[in-house]
Design an enzyme around this catalytic site. Structure first.
Site, short mmCIF file in Angstrom:
data_model
loop_
_atom_site.label_atom_id
_atom_site.label_comp_id
_atom_site.label_asym_id
_atom_site.label_seq_id
_atom_site.Cartn_x
_atom_site.Cartn_y
_atom_site.Cartn_z
N ASN A 5 32.28 43.05 48.27
CA ASN A 5 32.13 44.21 47.41
C ASN A 5 32.96 45.35 48.02
OD1 ASN A 5 31.08 46.13 45.50
ND2 ASN A 5 29.28 44.81 45.29
N THR A 6 32.85 46.52 47.47
CA THR A 6 33.68 47.63 47.94
C THR A 6 33.19 48.19 49.27
OG1 THR A 6 32.32 49.07 46.58
CG2 THR A 6 34.40 48.34 45.63
N ALA A 40 32.50 55.32 41.90
CA ALA A 40 31.06 55.54 42.04
C ALA A 40 30.45 55.52 40.65
CB ALA A 40 30.79 56.87 42.74
N LYS A 82 26.39 38.06 46.24
CA LYS A 82 27.57 38.89 46.50
C LYS A 82 27.32 39.78 47.71
CE LYS A 82 31.09 41.69 44.46
NZ LYS A 82 31.69 42.09 43.21
N CYS A 135 25.71 46.84 46.12
CA CYS A 135 26.27 47.98 45.39
C CYS A 135 26.13 49.26 46.20
CB CYS A 135 25.59 48.14 44.04
SG CYS A 135 23.94 47.47 43.99
N THR A 192 40.40 45.21 40.96
CA THR A 192 41.23 46.39 40.70
C THR A 192 42.58 45.99 40.09
OG1 THR A 192 40.09 47.51 42.50
CG2 THR A 192 42.21 48.43 41.86
N LYS A 249 29.93 42.51 34.12
CA LYS A 249 29.49 43.71 34.84
C LYS A 249 28.02 43.61 35.27
CE LYS A 249 29.59 48.67 33.92
NZ LYS A 249 29.74 48.96 35.35
N GLY A 255 39.00 41.13 46.93
CA GLY A 255 39.29 42.35 47.68
C GLY A 255 40.79 42.54 47.72
N GLY A 256 41.32 43.28 46.74
CA GLY A 256 42.75 43.61 46.75
C GLY A 256 43.67 42.51 46.30
C1 LIG Z 1 35.28 50.23 38.69
C2 LIG Z 1 34.59 49.16 39.50
C3 LIG Z 1 33.33 48.72 39.10
C4 LIG Z 1 32.66 47.73 39.83
N1 LIG Z 1 31.43 47.29 39.41
C5 LIG Z 1 30.81 46.27 40.07
C6 LIG Z 1 29.59 45.72 39.59
O1 LIG Z 1 29.05 46.10 38.54
N2 LIG Z 1 28.99 44.73 40.34
C7 LIG Z 1 29.57 44.24 41.48
O2 LIG Z 1 29.01 43.33 42.12
N3 LIG Z 1 30.76 44.72 41.94
C8 LIG Z 1 31.38 45.71 41.25
N4 LIG Z 1 32.60 46.17 41.71
C9 LIG Z 1 33.23 45.56 42.90
C10 LIG Z 1 34.24 44.48 42.50
O3 LIG Z 1 33.61 43.44 41.78
C11 LIG Z 1 34.93 43.89 43.75
O4 LIG Z 1 33.94 43.31 44.59
C12 LIG Z 1 35.70 44.94 44.56
O5 LIG Z 1 36.28 45.89 43.71
C13 LIG Z 1 36.76 44.33 45.46
O6 LIG Z 1 37.75 43.66 44.72
P1 LIG Z 1 39.14 44.37 44.27
O7 LIG Z 1 39.71 45.03 45.48
O8 LIG Z 1 39.99 43.25 43.74
O9 LIG Z 1 38.79 45.35 43.19
C14 LIG Z 1 33.28 47.16 40.98
C15 LIG Z 1 34.55 47.60 41.36
C16 LIG Z 1 35.22 48.58 40.63
C17 LIG Z 1 36.60 49.01 41.08
#
Ligand SMILES: Cc1cc2nc3c(=O)[nH]c(=O)nc-3n(C[C@H](O)[C@H](O)[C@H](O)COP(=O)(O)O)c2cc1C
Length: 312
Positions: free
Chosen positions: A202-203, A80, A175, A140, A276, A55, A253-254
């Site tokens: 990232n998101t 968030a 990232k 972020c 996720t 994290k 991403g997904g």
């Molecule tokens: C609950 C949550 C916490 C996250 N915390 C971080 C984080 O601390 N640092 C970071 O670079 N990305 C963070 N992300 C983003 C994820 O690492 C990832 O880039 C993003 O969720 C897309 O991948 P996914 O669709 O497989 O979840 C977080 C995502 C989620 C859902």
């Protein structure tokens, strides 16, 4: 003529190299979706992972945002969290000793509100046993200062990468944020500034409203969208970045299953991260490792590297 004893017709080479980090397979976990490994270690042996990405970690502890901080959305979720974490000391003294017992490289996701903070965290992690790489989070969406403010321009991204590069010889993975117009130019700036690899995406910034209370569902109003809903965007961005820079990419991403992961590899990612997907199925990452191997066997390939970027 006897019957041949059964032997695996072809052994598959799953190893990949991410800017000097040797991974036994191309699968890691996405930062923030796997904590620091402790809870997930109840489900499987963390040594099975290609790498453990932890994290986001800042110099001092961060409290994160007000609740509610997560909400489910069609084919995804918004979060968030605001990068709540216990800070660098806790990572070094409590989390790293736990992670060191596993035979998997550890990538620490680094967040900061200023260039100095990124640099200081990098300098302190440089000599910590068991840390193999730094994932510089300039993307972020849920913190008000620093972070995404750097990652939305090539100049800002380059400044952070240079500040970190000056302080460490560890592998640097930058990232990238999808909340930008031209991700390839930001990728290029990160590489020019000394990033050994890139991770994306990232998101995506979004929001959700409850029509009956007429209120936002997140206390922070906006959050980061993740999960299958963002996969087509992530794939497109990985493809674009892969064509414009010459460093290895970690795609995410997904990704929910092995074929999702394969799509990212075909688009140009050398490794992938499961995010996720871990919340839906804690075994997702290990099932994806096995599934990638099965896919390669079925496709008569002998290594992951044979299919990197092979979409046409
Ligand atoms: C609950 C949550 C916490 C996250 N915390 C971080 C984080 O601390 N640092 C970071 O670079 N990305 C963070 N992300 C983003 C994820 O690492 C990832 O880039 C993003 O969720 C897309 O991948 P996914 O669709 O497989 O979840 C977080 C995502 C989620 C859902």
């Amino acid at each position: 003529m006897g019957i041949e004893p059964f032997s695996d017709p072809k052994s598959i080479d799953l190893t990949v190299d991410i800017g000097g980090i040797k991974m036994k397979n191309p699968v890691t976990v996405a930062s923030g979706t796997f904590g620091f490994g402790r809870e997930m270690a109840d489900f499987f042996d963390l040594s099975l992972l290609g790498a453990i990405t932890v994290k986001g970690t800042s110099l001092e502890p961060w409290l994160g945002n007000e609740y509610p901080r997560t909400v489910e959305t069609p084919s995804g979720m918004l979060n968030a969290i605001g990068l709540q974490n216990d800070g660098l000391e806790s990572l070094i003294n409590e989390k790293m000793p736990f992670l060191r017992q596993y035979d998997a490289p550890v990538i620490v996701n680094v967040v900061g509100q200023s260039l100095e903070e990124y640099a200081e965290v990098a300098a302190r992690l440089d000599s910590v046993e068991g840390v193999d790489g730094l994932e510089i989070n300039v993307s972020c969406p849920n913190v008000k200062k620093g972070c995404l403010a750097f990652g939305t321009t090539p100049e800002g991204t380059a400044e952070v990468v240079r500040a970190v590069r000056d302080k460490t010889d560890l592998t640097i993975i930058t990232k990238l944020s999808p909340n930008v117009t031209d991700i390839a130019s930001i990728a290029q700036a990160a590489v020019d500034a000394g990033s050994d690899a890139l991770s994306l995406i990232n998101t995506l910034m979004g929001t959700a409203i409850d029509p009956w209370t007429q209120k936002f569902r997140l206390a922070n109003i906006t959050g980061g969208l993740s999960g299958p809903a963002i996969k087509p965007i992530a794939l497109r961005m990985v493809y674009e970045v892969a064509r414009s820079v010459d460093v290895p990419l970690i795609g995410m991403g997904g990704i929910m299953n092995a074929l999702d992961a394969v799509e990212f590899i075909l688009a140009g990612a050398t490794a992938v991260a499961v995010g996720t997907g871990n919340f839906v199925n804690p075994m997702a990452a290990v099932e994806i490792i096995d599934g990638i191997e099965d896919y390669l066997k079925k496709m008569d390939k002998s290594s992951v590297m044979e299919i990197v970027g092979k979409v046409s």
